[in-house]
Design an enzyme around this catalytic site. Structure first.
Site, PDB file in Angstrom:
ATOM      1  N   HIS A  18      28.752  31.617 107.420  1.00  0.00           N
ATOM      2  CA  HIS A  18      28.714  33.091 107.266  1.00  0.00           C
ATOM      3  C   HIS A  18      30.027  33.677 107.789  1.00  0.00           C
ATOM      4  CE1 HIS A  18      26.237  37.006 107.519  1.00  0.00           C
ATOM      5  NE2 HIS A  18      27.507  37.339 107.769  1.00  0.00           N
TER       6      HIS A  18
ATOM      7  N   ARG B   7      37.395  39.768 104.267  1.00  0.00           N
ATOM      8  CA  ARG B   7      37.966  41.040 103.792  1.00  0.00           C
ATOM      9  C   ARG B   7      38.804  40.829 102.529  1.00  0.00           C
ATOM     10  NH1 ARG B   7      33.978  42.766 106.688  1.00  0.00           N
ATOM     11  NH2 ARG B   7      34.410  43.181 108.872  1.00  0.00           N
TER      12      ARG B   7
ATOM     13  N   ASN C  49      30.678  41.326 101.013  1.00  0.00           N
ATOM     14  CA  ASN C  49      30.711  42.783 101.252  1.00  0.00           C
ATOM     15  C   ASN C  49      32.138  43.300 101.390  1.00  0.00           C
ATOM     16  OD1 ASN C  49      31.136  41.651 103.799  1.00  0.00           O
ATOM     17  ND2 ASN C  49      30.242  43.407 104.853  1.00  0.00           N
TER      18      ASN C  49
ATOM     19  N   LYS D 127      23.608  37.308  98.331  1.00  0.00           N
ATOM     20  CA  LYS D 127      23.297  37.978  99.600  1.00  0.00           C
ATOM     21  C   LYS D 127      22.458  39.214  99.343  1.00  0.00           C
ATOM     22  CE  LYS D 127      24.186  38.681 104.067  1.00  0.00           C
ATOM     23  NZ  LYS D 127      25.291  39.216 104.823  1.00  0.00           N
TER      24      LYS D 127
ATOM     25  N   HIS E 101      20.439  39.331 104.828  1.00  0.00           N
ATOM     26  CA  HIS E 101      21.047  40.083 105.933  1.00  0.00           C
ATOM     27  C   HIS E 101      19.919  40.556 106.843  1.00  0.00           C
ATOM     28  CE1 HIS E 101      24.215  42.619 107.695  1.00  0.00           C
ATOM     29  NE2 HIS E 101      23.253  43.485 107.885  1.00  0.00           N
TER      30      HIS E 101
ATOM     31  N   HIS F 149      22.360  35.562 110.820  1.00  0.00           N
ATOM     32  CA  HIS F 149      22.605  36.050 112.179  1.00  0.00           C
ATOM     33  C   HIS F 149      21.325  36.550 112.852  1.00  0.00           C
ATOM     34  CE1 HIS F 149      22.959  39.739 109.818  1.00  0.00           C
ATOM     35  NE2 HIS F 149      24.166  39.439 109.401  1.00  0.00           N
TER      36      HIS F 149
ATOM     37  N   ASP G  12      29.735  34.833 111.451  1.00  0.00           N
ATOM     38  CA  ASP G  12      29.735  36.281 111.196  1.00  0.00           C
ATOM     39  C   ASP G  12      30.992  36.915 111.788  1.00  0.00           C
ATOM     40  OD1 ASP G  12      28.898  38.618 110.040  1.00  0.00           O
ATOM     41  OD2 ASP G  12      27.548  39.168 111.652  1.00  0.00           O
TER      42      ASP G  12
HETATM   43  C1  NCD Z   1      29.648  43.009 109.189  1.00  0.00           C
HETATM   44  C2  NCD Z   1      30.996  43.389 108.625  1.00  0.00           C
HETATM   45  O1  NCD Z   1      31.814  43.982 109.345  1.00  0.00           O
HETATM   46  O2  NCD Z   1      31.265  43.068 107.473  1.00  0.00           O
HETATM   47  N1  NCD Z   1      29.500  43.518 110.499  1.00  0.00           N
HETATM   48  C3  NCD Z   1      28.679  43.024 111.446  1.00  0.00           C
HETATM   49  O3  NCD Z   1      28.539  43.659 112.507  1.00  0.00           O
HETATM   50  N2  NCD Z   1      28.020  41.900 111.266  1.00  0.00           N
HETATM   51  C4  NCD Z   1      28.563  43.556 108.314  1.00  0.00           C
HETATM   52  C5  NCD Z   1      27.812  42.547 107.558  1.00  0.00           C
HETATM   53  O4  NCD Z   1      27.621  41.422 108.015  1.00  0.00           O
HETATM   54  O5  NCD Z   1      27.341  42.889 106.490  1.00  0.00           O
HETATM   55 ZN    ZN Z   2      28.062  39.283 108.257  1.00  0.00          ZN
END
Ligand code: NCD
Ligand code: ZN
Length: 332
Positions: A12, A16, A40, A91, A128, A162, A235
């Site tokens: 996970h 970006r 995302n 997802k 999620h 998570h 994550d």
């Molecule tokens: C994630 C993100 O910043 O993309 N933030 C988080 O606190 N886990 C959000 C996500 O996992 O969708």
């Molecule tokens: Zn995440």
């Protein structure tokens, strides 16, 4: 003391998009042979073409790396095309619960036909697992729905992402073989007291929010238990400094630079260092059906001084000293 094992798989990861992607991807590739990349982005990964373009951007940044791709589930998802493009997971974001949510549906049941196709095409459902603090009810609903789907679609593999509550750990333990969960290093290490104790630390603000000792204890026990349905997903979710200050702070922790050292501390504390490899390198690959790798990583009991900024982001544990480090990363 040194520890050499199969180079890990991150189940996970947020990489970006745009100019910042390459730094984050290179950092991840130094520690992980492969990772499941979250969809995302802005805009989100919805179609086979989105997915191919995103993978191309990642492999341009790190040519010899193996990103596994996911897409955001929506009612018009073209599952055969996504599968052909190499999608490994879809997802599900409960409506309104992520930074880049484009879903208008409220529950998993709204995606029945998409889930049936995912089951047929062998695409993992990634859930999620989070809900607003003020709504335990929503949170329990996400869990209950996921469990219901695991029975309705017995060949659909489901990963609860998570997880952070004792109740979720118990649910995974009791669920069928098609249900697993990822655990992050920050939920295993920190509690709400670290985040909003004497001072508020925006760099520990993540979703789901950090919980209390009771929940952290349940997560830790699961991580070191050797149960193959609990495995590592960082994550790691970087946000530029301007989004971590002021009146509108984004949730997400840039844990990548310290995530393996934190896990080594934790497993050592639990007298379970020998279980670390299964948790970070074996169980996740096995659940996703990803081949093992002959690449290795070496962790060493040598102090890691965590910088205050790396890759343009304030990393988790900024300024702290950790007892473990990754050997390879220092040689680069
Ligand atoms: C994630 C993100 O910043 O993309 N933030 C988080 O606190 N886990 C959000 C996500 O996992 O969708
Ligand atoms: Zn995440």
């Amino acid at each position: 003391m040194e520890l050499t094992f199969q180079k890990p798989f991150d189940a996970h990861l947020h990489l970006r998009q745009g100019a910042v992607l390459s730094g984050y991807a290179r950092r991840a590739a130094a520690f992980f042979e492969s990772a499941l990349v979250m969809p995302n982005t802005k805009p989100p990964i919805l179609t086979a073409d989105d997915l191919k373009r995103y993978r191309a951007a990642i492999t341009t940044a790190v040519p010899n790396w193996r990103p596994l791709m996911s897409f955001q589930i929506h009612s018009h998802a073209d599952i055969p095309a996504l599968k052909a493009a190499g999608a490994v997971a879809g997802k599900y974001y409960p409506a309104g619960l992520t930074n880049a949510d484009s879903s208008s549906c409220q529950t998993l049941a709204d995606f029945d036909s998409v889930l049936a196709q995912m089951e047929e095409f062998g695409i993992v459902l990634s859930v999620h697992c989070e809900a607003p603090l003020y709504s335990e009810e929503v949170r329990h609903r996400v869990l209950d729905e996921s469990l219901e789907m695991s029975v309705r679609f017995p060949n659909l593999k489901i990963v609860l992402e998570h997880i952070s509550l004792e109740r979720e750990v118990e649910a995974v333990r009791l669920a069928g073989e098609n249900v697993a969960a990822t655990l992050t290093a920050h939920h295993l290490t920190f509690t709400a007291a670290d985040f909003i104790g004497s001072k508020l630390n925006p760099h520990l603000f993540c979703k789901p929010i950090l919980q209390n000792e009771k929940h952290r204890g349940a997560l830790r026990a699961a991580a070191v238990s050797g149960n193959p349905r609990f495995f590592f997903g960082s994550d790691s979710a970087p946000h530029l400094p301007e989004f971590k200050t002021g009146t509108a702070v984004s949730p997400g922790i840039y844990s990548m630079p310290v995530t393996l050292p934190l896990l080594a501390c934790l497993f050592e504390e639990a007298d379970s260092l020998t279980a670390l490899e299964s948790f970070v390198s074996v169980f996740g690959r096995r659940f996703y059906g990803i081949p093992e790798t002959s690449e290795k990583i070496t962790m060493i009991k040598k102090k890691l001084k965590v910088p205050f900024e790396t890759d343009g982001v304030v990393p988790l544990c900024a300024g702290a000293e950790l007892p473990w480090s990754v050997k390879e990363s220092e040689e680069k």
